[in-house]
Design an enzyme around this catalytic site. Structure first.
Site: not given
Ligand code: NAD
Length: 375
Positions: A122, A127, A130, A133, A228
Site C-alpha cells: 500500500r 496504488q 491495487d 482498493s 490496516y
Molecule cells: P480493510 O478492508 O482492511 O478494512 C476496512 C475498514 O474496517 C478499515 O478502515 C479498518 O480500520 C476498519 N476496521 C477494522 N476493524 C474494525 C472494527 N472493529 N470496528 C470498526 N472498523 C474496523 O481496509 P481498507 O479499506 O483496505 O483500507 C484501510 C486503510 O488503508 C485506509 O485508510 C486506506 O485509505 C488505506 N489504503 C492505502 C492504500 C495505499 O496507500 N496504496 C491503498 C489502499 C488502502
C-alpha cells in the site's frame, strides 16, 4: 511475452481480468494476449471485441494455460490448473493467500512465479496496481445501492403537499476504501450518515464527506504500517458493541466493512443488537466472505431475521457492476505490467529485489519466497 486470460469458472463471477481496452494497451507495449472464448461475456465484452483489440481467442483452455508466459485471472486458480502452467511462467490475480496454503504450495511445485494481488504494497507508487482498493470502491458504492433497493422507504428528505419525509439514517461501520465510498454514495442519495472506525485518523475524512463520526472510547488501537486496523481485544470489541447498539437501533441501513487483514473479520453486530433494529431495516455485511461482521450473516445469501431485519451477505458486490469492476481490475493489471515492462526485450522481467515485487511475490524458482508464508 504471451499473456493468457482464462474464463472465470466460479458461476457467480462476472468480471474478466483484462478488458479490450487494456488488451489493446498491452499489445502496444509489445505483448501478445490470448483470451479464452466467452471470458468477457458477463462483463459485456464479446470475443469480437477482443479480436478487434488485437487479442487471439482460445478454445483450448488446457493448452493455453500450458503455453502462456503469464496467466491473469480475477479469482484464485484451481490447484489442478496451476500444475498445467509451464515452469518459469508467471501468474497474477486474487490468490486468497491466507485461505489456502495448498495453492501457494501448488505454485511453488509448478515452478510458477505467483504475484498475489492482495499483497501489493500500500504505497503511493503501487496504488495504481491495487485491486483491493479498486474493487472495494465499487463494493462500497454497491452496498448503498443494494440496501436502498431493498429498503421499505426512501433515502432523501422530501417535502411534499402530502407531508414531509425525513431522510433515512445510514450507519457505516469501518471507514476504509469501501466505507468512504459508501458514505459518499449515501450522502449523494440524501441520507443522514454516521460512521465509526477503530482508526481515529479517519474521523476527519468522515466529517469532510458530510457524515458524523460516532465516538466510542475503546482505548488504544491504531493501525499497521500498511494502513490496516490492528486486531481488538475481546474487551475492546465489547466496548465497541455497547457504543454502537444505540446507533444501530435508530438506523434504517447499517453497512459493515470492518476487516482485519489476514484474519477472520470481527463480529461487531450481535443478534441482540440486531433485535433492537426496526423491522424492514437492512444490514449489508461487506465482510461476509471473511466470516462476517454480523451474527447470522450467511455468505452469499440474504436472510431475514425473526424481527424482520434483512441481512445481505453477498460477496464481492462489485460483481453487480462487472463492466466497471473489470475496467478497474484490468487497469490494475496493465499498470503492474507496464511499470516493470522492458520495451526492448518485450518482457516482464521479474525484479525480485524491487519493493513492489518483494511485497507480492509468493513463489519463485520452485520455492515459497514471501516472508509471511515461508514458515
Ligand atoms: P480493510 O478492508 O482492511 O478494512 C476496512 C475498514 O474496517 C478499515 O478502515 C479498518 O480500520 C476498519 N476496521 C477494522 N476493524 C474494525 C472494527 N472493529 N470496528 C470498526 N472498523 C474496523 O481496509 P481498507 O479499506 O483496505 O483500507 C484501510 C486503510 O488503508 C485506509 O485508510 C486506506 O485509505 C488505506 N489504503 C492505502 C492504500 C495505499 O496507500 N496504496 C491503498 C489502499 C488502502
Amino acid at each position: 511475452m504471451l499473456i493468457y486470460v482464462p474464463r472465470e469458472i466460479n458461476a457467480l463471477e462476472t468480471r474478466v481480468a483484462l478488458d479490450p481496452v487494456s488488451v489493446a494497451k498491452l499489445l502496444k507495449l509489445g505483448a501478445s494476449v490470448s483470451i479464452e472464448t466467452g471470458a468477457g461475456n458477463a462483463a459485456g465484452h464479446l470475443d469480437a471485441d477482443y479480436t478487434a483489440a488485437g487479442a487471439s481467442i482460445s478454445t483450448d483452455r488446457n493448452s493455453s494455460l500450458g503455453s502462456a508466459d503469464f496467466v491473469i485471472r480475477v479469482l484464485p486458480a484451481d490447484l489442478a490448473e496451476i500444475a498445467l502452467q509451464k515452469p518459469g511462467s508467471m501468474a497474477t490475480g486474487l490468490m486468497d493467500p491466507f485461505g489456502s496454503r495448498e495453492r501457494i504450495e501448488a505454485y511453488a511445485a509448478a515452478k510458477v512465479s505467483a504475484l498475489c494481488s492482495e499483497l501489493i504494497p500500500r504505497s503511493t507508487l503501487a496504488q495504481k496496481m491495487d485491486v483491493l482498493s479498486s474493487q472495494a470502491n465499487l463494493a462500497g458504492y454497491m452496498s448503498v445501492i443494494t440496501a436502498s433497493e431493498q429498503l421499505d422507504s426512501i433515502l432523501p428528505m422530501m417535502m411534499t403537499p402530502a407531508g414531509t419525509i425525513s431522510p433515512a439514517k445510514v450507519f457505516i461501520i469501518g471507514v476504509g476504501v469501501a466505507g468512504l465510498q459508501a458514505i459518499a454514495t449515501a450522502r449523494r442519495l440524501g441520507a443522514r450518515v454516521e460512521a465509526f472506525d477503530t482508526r481515529p485518523v479517519v474521523e476527519e475524512q468522515v466529517k469532510s464527506l458530510g457524515a458524523k463520526f460516532v465516538k466510542i472510547d475503546i482505548g488504544e488501537v491504531g493501525q499497521t504500517e500498511q494502513g490496516y486496523a490492528k486486531e481488538l481485544t475481546p474487551e475492546q470489541v465489547e466496548l465497541q458493541r455497547t457504543g454502537m447498539a444505540k446507533v444501530c437501533s435508530s438506523s434504517d441501513i447499517v453497512i459493515t466493512t470492518a476487516k482485519v487483514f489476514g484474519r477472520k473479520a470481527p463480529v461487531l453486530l450481535t443478534s441482540q443488537m440486531i433485535s433492537g433494529m426496526r423491522p424492514g431495516s437492512i444490514i449489508v455485511d461487506l465482510a461476509a466472505e471473511g466470516g462476517g461482521n454480523v451474527e447470522g450473516t450467511v455468505s452469499n445469501e440474504e436472510i431475514v431475521t425473526d424481527g424482520g431485519v434483512r441481512i445481505i451477505g453477498w460477496n464481492a458486490l462489485e460483481r453487480k457492476v462487472p463492466r466497471h469492476a473489470s475496467q478497474m481490475f484490468s487497469a490494475n493489471m496493465f499498470n503492474l505490467i507496464e511499470h516493470f515492462w522492458d520495451g526492448e526485450a518485450k518482457e516482464f522481467p521479474l525484479k525480485t529485489e524491487d519493493e513492489i515485487i518483494k511485497g507480492c511475490l509468493l513463489t519463485h524458482d520452485g520455492a515459497i519466497v514471501h516472508e509471511r508464508f515461508t514458515s
